[in-house]
Design a protein around this motif. Structure first.
Motif, PDB file in Angstrom:
ATOM      1  N   ARG A  28       0.806  -1.217   0.000  1.00  0.00           N
ATOM      2  CA  ARG A  28       0.000   0.000   0.000  1.00  0.00           C
ATOM      3  C   ARG A  28       0.840   1.269   0.000  1.00  0.00           C
ATOM      4  O   ARG A  28       0.310   2.364  -0.026  1.00  0.00           O
ATOM      5  N   GLY A  29       2.175   1.140   0.074  1.00  0.00           N
ATOM      6  CA  GLY A  29       3.050   2.300  -0.019  1.00  0.00           C
ATOM      7  C   GLY A  29       3.291   3.011   1.296  1.00  0.00           C
ATOM      8  O   GLY A  29       3.617   4.198   1.298  1.00  0.00           O
ATOM      9  N   GLN A  30       3.171   2.328   2.412  1.00  0.00           N
ATOM     10  CA  GLN A  30       3.375   2.966   3.703  1.00  0.00           C
ATOM     11  C   GLN A  30       4.832   3.346   3.941  1.00  0.00           C
ATOM     12  O   GLN A  30       5.108   4.231   4.748  1.00  0.00           O
ATOM     13  N   PHE A  31       5.759   2.710   3.259  1.00  0.00           N
ATOM     14  CA  PHE A  31       7.181   2.952   3.492  1.00  0.00           C
ATOM     15  C   PHE A  31       7.840   3.634   2.302  1.00  0.00           C
ATOM     16  O   PHE A  31       9.048   3.538   2.119  1.00  0.00           O
ATOM     17  N   GLU A  32       7.080   4.361   1.522  1.00  0.00           N
ATOM     18  CA  GLU A  32       7.620   4.991   0.321  1.00  0.00           C
ATOM     19  C   GLU A  32       8.536   6.166   0.638  1.00  0.00           C
ATOM     20  O   GLU A  32       9.564   6.334   0.031  1.00  0.00           O
ATOM     21  N   ASN A  33       8.123   7.019   1.574  1.00  0.00           N
ATOM     22  CA  ASN A  33       8.874   8.244   1.813  1.00  0.00           C
ATOM     23  C   ASN A  33       8.988   8.484   3.316  1.00  0.00           C
ATOM     24  O   ASN A  33       8.375   9.394   3.865  1.00  0.00           O
ATOM     25  N   ILE A  34       9.798   7.709   3.968  1.00  0.00           N
ATOM     26  CA  ILE A  34       9.905   7.760   5.424  1.00  0.00           C
ATOM     27  C   ILE A  34      10.603   9.041   5.881  1.00  0.00           C
ATOM     28  O   ILE A  34      10.200   9.656   6.866  1.00  0.00           O
ATOM     29  N   GLU A  35      11.643   9.482   5.182  1.00  0.00           N
ATOM     30  CA  GLU A  35      12.411  10.640   5.612  1.00  0.00           C
ATOM     31  C   GLU A  35      11.563  11.907   5.592  1.00  0.00           C
ATOM     32  O   GLU A  35      11.643  12.737   6.495  1.00  0.00           O
ATOM     33  N   GLN A  36      10.741  12.088   4.580  1.00  0.00           N
ATOM     34  CA  GLN A  36       9.926  13.294   4.475  1.00  0.00           C
ATOM     35  C   GLN A  36       8.901  13.379   5.606  1.00  0.00           C
ATOM     36  O   GLN A  36       8.636  14.455   6.130  1.00  0.00           O
ATOM     37  N   GLU A  37       8.355  12.254   6.019  1.00  0.00           N
ATOM     38  CA  GLU A  37       7.388  12.270   7.117  1.00  0.00           C
ATOM     39  C   GLU A  37       8.041  12.682   8.431  1.00  0.00           C
ATOM     40  O   GLU A  37       7.454  13.406   9.227  1.00  0.00           O
ATOM     41  N   GLY A  38       9.268  12.242   8.669  1.00  0.00           N
ATOM     42  CA  GLY A  38       9.981  12.651   9.873  1.00  0.00           C
ATOM     43  C   GLY A  38      10.281  14.138   9.869  1.00  0.00           C
ATOM     44  O   GLY A  38      10.182  14.813  10.900  1.00  0.00           O
ATOM     45  N   GLU A  39      10.631  14.675   8.714  1.00  0.00           N
ATOM     46  CA  GLU A  39      10.895  16.114   8.605  1.00  0.00           C
ATOM     47  C   GLU A  39       9.604  16.920   8.716  1.00  0.00           C
ATOM     48  O   GLU A  39       9.615  18.034   9.239  1.00  0.00           O
ATOM     49  N   ARG A  40       8.510  16.384   8.242  1.00  0.00           N
ATOM     50  CA  ARG A  40       7.229  17.091   8.319  1.00  0.00           C
ATOM     51  C   ARG A  40       6.811  17.311   9.766  1.00  0.00           C
ATOM     52  O   ARG A  40       6.286  18.376  10.121  1.00  0.00           O
ATOM     53  N   ILE A  41       7.084  16.350  10.627  1.00  0.00           N
ATOM     54  CA  ILE A  41       6.752  16.494  12.036  1.00  0.00           C
ATOM     55  C   ILE A  41       7.539  17.641  12.647  1.00  0.00           C
ATOM     56  O   ILE A  41       7.017  18.428  13.435  1.00  0.00           O
ATOM     57  N   LEU A  42       8.809  17.760  12.280  1.00  0.00           N
ATOM     58  CA  LEU A  42       9.651  18.827  12.832  1.00  0.00           C
ATOM     59  C   LEU A  42       9.269  20.189  12.292  1.00  0.00           C
ATOM     60  O   LEU A  42       9.386  21.192  12.990  1.00  0.00           O
ATOM     61  N   ARG A  43       8.834  20.281  11.035  1.00  0.00           N
ATOM     62  CA  ARG A  43       8.470  21.560  10.423  1.00  0.00           C
ATOM     63  C   ARG A  43       7.060  22.001  10.731  1.00  0.00           C
ATOM     64  O   ARG A  43       6.720  23.155  10.586  1.00  0.00           O
ATOM     65  N   ASP A  44       6.190  21.088  11.158  1.00  0.00           N
ATOM     66  CA  ASP A  44       4.787  21.400  11.379  1.00  0.00           C
ATOM     67  C   ASP A  44       4.635  22.351  12.571  1.00  0.00           C
ATOM     68  O   ASP A  44       5.180  22.150  13.626  1.00  0.00           O
ATOM     69  N   ASN A  45       3.862  23.444  12.366  1.00  0.00           N
ATOM     70  CA  ASN A  45       3.642  24.425  13.444  1.00  0.00           C
ATOM     71  C   ASN A  45       2.254  24.362  13.968  1.00  0.00           C
ATOM     72  O   ASN A  45       1.282  24.243  13.458  1.00  0.00           O
TER      73      ASN A  45
END
Length: 45
Positions: A28-45
Motif C-alpha cells: 500500500r506504499g506505507q514505506f515509500e517516503n519515510i524521511e519526508q514524514e519525519g521532517e514534516r513532524i519537525l516543520r509542522d507548526n
C-alpha cells in the motif's frame, strides 16, 4: 507437553499474520517516503 500442540500452531499463525500485515503495508506504499514524514513532524507548526 500438551501445551506445545497449542502454542506452536498459534505462534505460526501469529508469524503469518505479522508477515501478511507487513506485506500489506509495503504493497500500500506505507514505506515509500519515510524521511519526508519525519521532517514534516519537525516543520509542522
Amino acid at each position: 507437553m500438551d501445551i506445545l500442540y497449542l502454542l506452536i500452531p498459534l505462534s505460526v499463525v501469529l508469524v503469518l499474520m505479522i508477515l501478511l500485515g507487513l506485506w500489506w503495508a509495503v504493497y500500500r506504499g506505507q514505506f515509500e517516503n519515510i524521511e519526508q514524514e519525519g521532517e514534516r513532524i519537525l516543520r509542522d507548526n
